[in-house]
Design an enzyme around this catalytic site. Structure first.
Site, PDB file in Angstrom:
ATOM      1  N   ASP A 272       0.864  -1.198   0.000  1.00  0.00           N
ATOM      2  CA  ASP A 272       0.000   0.000   0.000  1.00  0.00           C
ATOM      3  C   ASP A 272       0.899   1.247   0.000  1.00  0.00           C
ATOM      4  O   ASP A 272       0.557   2.271   0.587  1.00  0.00           O
ATOM      5  CB  ASP A 272      -0.942  -0.002   1.214  1.00  0.00           C
ATOM      6  CG  ASP A 272      -2.169   0.889   1.024  1.00  0.00           C
ATOM      7  OD1 ASP A 272      -2.429   1.319  -0.121  1.00  0.00           O
ATOM      8  OD2 ASP A 272      -2.857   1.172   2.011  1.00  0.00           O
ATOM      9  N   ALA A 306      -2.437   7.322   5.676  1.00  0.00           N
ATOM     10  CA  ALA A 306      -2.614   7.489   4.232  1.00  0.00           C
ATOM     11  C   ALA A 306      -1.592   6.618   3.514  1.00  0.00           C
ATOM     12  O   ALA A 306      -0.533   7.075   3.102  1.00  0.00           O
ATOM     13  CB  ALA A 306      -2.453   8.952   3.838  1.00  0.00           C
TER      14      ALA A 306
HETATM   15 ZN   LIG Z   1      -7.166   1.440   1.118  1.00  0.00          ZN
END
Ligand SMILES: [Zn+2]
Length: 375
Positions: A272, A306
């Site tokens: 991610d 984030a």
């Molecule tokens: Zn996500």
């Protein structure tokens, strides 16, 4: 031209093999042979120890090395992301575009299509995370751009022609019949960013969804009388689960419980990752909002996580050193399991006929070298 790699312990995707050498021919693996049978006539590279394993496959990577796909959905940016993560063992990836305008998402798709056509090393397809998500679990996604799918969206998504397509949807926003239509077109539907009930998640799995996006993060949690998305993920043996093993996204005790609750072949390490990962700067702009690296975490101004600062090699080391995952399982979570999720039997293993996409690690699991399709 054959190249022989010798001198390292070979992890073939299932077991560790000693005193073996791997013969590559062009973009493929030709054979695994005994070291004593390595002749002098071939090109031989002595790796001088360490582990030779299938290269890592990251199915959720937004950016790295300062680049962000959403920001600039072009081949050049994708190349930058792939190159920066390659230094950390990633030899295959799904560049990931998060909830954005239709224009940005379609530019990202075109860029991936061209990247595959022109042979940008490692790009297998795209992961579109959103915009059909549940605003109640938006995470860092822009709530103004989150929406329900239209019939036009579905006909576009089922005819993308850009390699593997992974789509994260909320099962309480996208109906099971729509999920079934997507899966029939070989879209890999992953469930995430959702407050769905256990039953809604189960219905999506019955319709063909085959994964959960960053387990525990941005989803309904496991409770005694309401098992939620997490309960559906852990209890459904058909599906894969992406995990961000960075020590910030999920508490280590929670990850240990998850790993004890489900078979290890269902977990996929994902990064991610955002631009600060793999050698990027400490802050960047996410759709007009500033994200800053603070003590290893990437946060919006209000403290919302984030994405991450993670790389695949760090995730493997975290699993082994911190969570006590056996090395073989950690390596499978980084390569074989995502390959199986994508239906790619030619990746995630070292065997005759498989693509020669490999990583050489030292004994501390630092990346020494990578090969993608034999190069
Ligand atoms: Zn996500």
């Amino acid at each position: 031209m054959s190249l022989v790699l010798r001198g390292a312990t070979v992890f073939d995707g299932e077991t560790f093999l000693e005193n073996r050498a791997v013969v590559m021919d062009g973009d493929r693996i030709k054979a695994i042979i005994a070291e004593r049978d390595v002749g002098q006539s071939l090109h031989v590279m002595d790796l001088k120890g360490g582990i030779l394993a299938p290269g890592f496959i990251d199915v959720q990577v937004n950016g790295g090395g300062g680049a962000l796909l959403n920001d600039n959905p072009t081949i050049a940016v994708m190349q930058k992301i792939a190159t920066s993560h390659r230094k950390h063992g990633t030899t295959a990836l799904l560049p990931t575009v998060i909830t954005d305008t239709p224009d940005v998402i379609s530019s990202a798709v075109s860029a991936v299509r061209s990247a595959i056509k022109t042979g940008v090393p490692g790009v297998l397809g795209i992961h579109i995370e959103g915009p059909f998500l549940d605003p109640a679990r938006k995470g860092a996604h822009d709530p103004n751009l989150i929406r329900a799918p239209t019939p036009d969206d579905i006909s576009i998504l089922t005819t993308l022609d850009c390699g593997a397509v992974m789509l994260t949807v909320a099962p309480n926003v996208v109906p099971a019949e729509t999920i079934a239509t997507l899966c029939k077109a070989d879209v890999k539907v992953s469930l995430g960013h959702s407050n769905a009930t256990f039953e809604q998640a189960k219905a999506a799995l019955d319709a063909g969804a085959s994964a959960f996006t960053h387990l525990f993060n941005a989803m309904s949690q496991l409770n005694g009388r309401e098992p939620g998305m997490v309960g559906a993920a852990l209890s459904d043996s058909r599906s894969f689960m992406g995990i961000i093993a960075d020590g910030f996204h999920v508490h280590e005790a929670t990850l240990r419980l998850a790993l004890a609750a489900a078979a290890s072949d269902r977990f996929m390490l994902i990064t991610d990752a955002m631009p600060p990962a793999a050698g990027g700067p400490d802050s960047f702009d996410l759709q007009g909002r500033k994200v800053t690296r603070k003590n290893g975490r990437l946060e919006l101004a209000d403290g919302t996580l984030a994405g991450s600062n993670l790389t695949m090699d760090e995730a493997v080391r975290y699993c082994v050193n911190r969570l006590g995952v056996p090395l073989a399982n950690a390596l499978q979570m980084a390569s074989r399991n995502p390959a199986r999720f994508l239906g790619r039997n030619d990746l995630g293993r070292i065997a005759p006929g498989a693509l020669a996409s490999l990583v050489h690690l030292d004994d501390q699991l630092n990346v020494m070298q990578t090969w993608i399709n034999g190069t």
